[in-house]
Design a protein around this motif. Structure first.
Motif, PDB file in Angstrom:
ATOM      1  N   GLY A 253       0.733  -0.919   0.191  1.00 58.85           N
ATOM      2  CA  GLY A 253      -0.097  -0.031   0.156  1.00 58.85           C
ATOM      3  C   GLY A 253       0.674   1.318   0.088  1.00 58.85           C
ATOM      4  O   GLY A 253       0.678   2.323  -0.842  1.00 58.85           O
ATOM      5  N   GLN A 254       1.435   1.740   0.935  1.00 59.16           N
ATOM      6  CA  GLN A 254       3.201   2.763   0.749  1.00 59.16           C
ATOM      7  C   GLN A 254       3.606   2.543  -0.681  1.00 59.16           C
ATOM      8  O   GLN A 254       3.324   3.653  -0.887  1.00 59.16           O
ATOM      9  CB  GLN A 254       3.487   2.198   2.339  1.00 59.16           C
ATOM     10  CG  GLN A 254       5.057   3.542   2.566  1.00 59.16           C
ATOM     11  CD  GLN A 254       4.052   4.623   2.691  1.00 59.16           C
ATOM     12  OE1 GLN A 254       3.152   4.238   3.217  1.00 59.16           O
ATOM     13  NE2 GLN A 254       4.123   5.539   2.556  1.00 59.16           N
ATOM     14  N   ASP A 256       1.747   1.777  -3.506  1.00 58.53           N
ATOM     15  CA  ASP A 256       1.365   2.113  -4.259  1.00 58.53           C
ATOM     16  C   ASP A 256       1.535   3.385  -3.991  1.00 58.53           C
ATOM     17  O   ASP A 256       0.757   4.365  -4.736  1.00 58.53           O
ATOM     18  CB  ASP A 256       0.312   1.012  -4.038  1.00 58.53           C
ATOM     19  CG  ASP A 256      -0.262   0.030  -4.831  1.00 58.53           C
ATOM     20  OD1 ASP A 256       1.035  -0.514  -5.687  1.00 58.53           O
ATOM     21  OD2 ASP A 256      -0.708  -1.485  -3.816  1.00 58.53           O
ATOM     22  N   LYS A 257       1.575   4.309  -2.870  1.00 56.25           N
ATOM     23  CA  LYS A 257       1.048   5.484  -2.510  1.00 56.25           C
ATOM     24  C   LYS A 257       2.257   5.907  -3.296  1.00 56.25           C
ATOM     25  O   LYS A 257       0.819   7.463  -3.983  1.00 56.25           O
ATOM     26  CB  LYS A 257       1.017   5.821  -1.307  1.00 56.25           C
ATOM     27  CG  LYS A 257       0.927   7.073  -0.684  1.00 56.25           C
ATOM     28  CD  LYS A 257       0.729   6.885   0.739  1.00 56.25           C
ATOM     29  CE  LYS A 257       0.904   8.601   1.198  1.00 56.25           C
ATOM     30  NZ  LYS A 257       1.287   8.962   3.160  1.00 56.25           N
ATOM     31  N   GLN A 258       3.039   6.183  -3.014  1.00 56.02           N
ATOM     32  CA  GLN A 258       4.276   6.662  -3.801  1.00 56.02           C
ATOM     33  C   GLN A 258       3.901   6.617  -5.224  1.00 56.02           C
ATOM     34  O   GLN A 258       4.588   7.984  -5.641  1.00 56.02           O
ATOM     35  CB  GLN A 258       5.544   5.787  -3.136  1.00 56.02           C
ATOM     36  CG  GLN A 258       5.688   6.409  -1.587  1.00 56.02           C
ATOM     37  CD  GLN A 258       7.004   5.522  -1.327  1.00 56.02           C
ATOM     38  OE1 GLN A 258       7.509   5.195  -1.588  1.00 56.02           O
ATOM     39  NE2 GLN A 258       7.228   5.638   0.202  1.00 56.02           N
ATOM     40  N   ILE A 260       1.716   6.765  -7.171  1.00 59.56           N
ATOM     41  CA  ILE A 260       0.888   6.989  -7.287  1.00 59.56           C
ATOM     42  C   ILE A 260       0.926   8.579  -7.118  1.00 59.56           C
ATOM     43  O   ILE A 260       0.970   9.330  -8.257  1.00 59.56           O
ATOM     44  CB  ILE A 260      -0.828   7.060  -6.627  1.00 59.56           C
ATOM     45  CG1 ILE A 260      -0.971   5.434  -7.027  1.00 59.56           C
ATOM     46  CG2 ILE A 260      -2.466   7.946  -6.494  1.00 59.56           C
ATOM     47  CD1 ILE A 260      -2.123   4.569  -5.881  1.00 59.56           C
ATOM     48  N   GLU A 261       1.171   9.041  -5.906  1.00 62.61           N
ATOM     49  CA  GLU A 261       1.864  10.720  -5.879  1.00 62.61           C
ATOM     50  C   GLU A 261       2.699  10.956  -7.104  1.00 62.61           C
ATOM     51  O   GLU A 261       2.882  11.726  -7.982  1.00 62.61           O
ATOM     52  CB  GLU A 261       2.623  10.577  -4.451  1.00 62.61           C
ATOM     53  CG  GLU A 261       1.127  10.454  -3.094  1.00 62.61           C
ATOM     54  CD  GLU A 261       2.484  10.065  -1.852  1.00 62.61           C
ATOM     55  OE1 GLU A 261       2.946  10.615  -2.102  1.00 62.61           O
ATOM     56  OE2 GLU A 261       1.909  10.785  -1.260  1.00 62.61           O
TER      57      GLU A 261
END
Length: 329
Positions: A253-254, A256-258, A260-261
């Motif tokens: 998840g982390q 994927d978050k990075q 996406i950002e």
């Protein structure tokens, strides 16, 4: 003279013969009244009765009488039989009033072990069968019940081993209750209930039974602990898998978050560059360079467009020390 003023002497004739006749009539009436009154006999509540001749002692076995008052003649009386639940108890403990002290039921089990049982039996006679009860057993029917129940229960205990009384108590009690019903039914009574509430063996058998039960309980306890340990280990493995899965999911998840950002920032920058390119194209098509003495009015060249951009950048800097004239426009 009124009726209320009459006296006893006014009603009795003064003549001797008349006095004697009046006294005889009164005595006869009184005797007849007493005889009629005593001709009514009562069967008490919660009882049934048989009619007995008070002079000869003969009992009428034609019918039984339920609770109530009956005109049977002064020479008859009722023998009462309780129709409530009665108890027969084979035990050494103190019993309630009206229950015989019989002692424990002594017998042997299927393996020949000597056993002593505490047994309680509740029975109720059939009121409509009182003539048969009296004909066969008179009023000693309970003694007959005790004798026959003792023998029948001793026989039924020979059909099972004593440890079944602990392992399968319901079946053992049902066997004893069934034999109780069988015995009392032919004796015109209902075996309403039976309780086996005490068992005693000889000392050596009791000690051996205790040791056997303790060993079995220890084995069952060890097996239960082993099972508990096995399930605990399985649970810990499952828990570790869940913890590992949670860590992997969090890391993914982390990441994927990075990602996406970064994608969002790149997309925003790309959109900004595109927008700026479109603006410059619009400016190139709209804004023109003023004519001079030597050069006519014309569209901006690439060099002019670069100067235009620098001017705009200078305008956005409020604290800039540059002036527009230094831009060379």
């Amino acid at each position: 003279m009124g009726v209320m003023d009459l006296r006893l002497g006014d009603c009795i004739p003064e003549a001797g013969e008349k006095k004697c006749c009046c006294c005889c009539c009164s005595c006869t009436f009184f005797v007849v009244f007493i005889l009629l009154l005593t001709s009514f006999q009562q069967v008490n509540r919660l009882n049934a009765g048989l009619l007995r001749n008070g002079f000869t002692g003969e009992v009428n076995l034609e019918r039984s009488y339920l609770p109530g008052r009956y005109f049977v003649g002064f020479w008859h009386e009722f023998l009462h039989f309780p129709t409530t639940l009665n108890t027969i108890e084979f035990a050494d403990e103190a019993v309630e009033d009206g229950v015989q002290m019989l002692g424990k039921l002594r017998s042997r089990d299927k393996d020949g072990k000597q056993i002593w049982l505490d047994v309680s039996v509740q029975y109720r006679i059939y009121p409509q069968e009182l003539p048969q009860i009296y004909r066969e057993m008179t009023k000693l029917y309970e003694d007959v019940y005790i004798s026959e129940l003792r023998g029948a229960l001793q026989r039924v205990t020979n059909e099972f081993t004593i440890d079944q009384a602990w392992k399968d108590y319901a079946t053992v009690q049902k066997k004893m209750h069934d034999i109780c019903k069988e015995v009392l039914t032919v004796r015109h009574a209902d075996c309403w209930g039976l309780q086996l509430w005490g068992i005693r063996l000889q000392v050596e058998y009791e000690n051996q039974l205790i040791r056997t039960q303790v060993r079995k309980q220890a084995e069952e306890t060890a097996l239960a602990r082993q099972t508990q340990t096995t399930y605990r280990q399985k649970t810990e493995v499952i828990l570790a898998e869940y913890v590992a899965n949670v860590t992997v999911i969090q890391q993914k998840g982390q990441a994927d978050k990075q990602r996406i950002e970064r994608d969002a920032v790149s997309a925003a920058r790309s959109a900004l560059v595109t927008a700026q390119g479109e603006v410059l194209n619009l400016v190139r098509g709209i804004v023109k360079v003023n004519a001079t003495d030597t050069v006519p009015e014309r569209l901006m060249t690439g060099s002019d467009l670069a100067k235009y951009q620098r001017v705009l950048m200078f305008k956005e800097k409020a604290l800039s020390n540059f002036e527009l004239k230094n831009a060379g426009v």
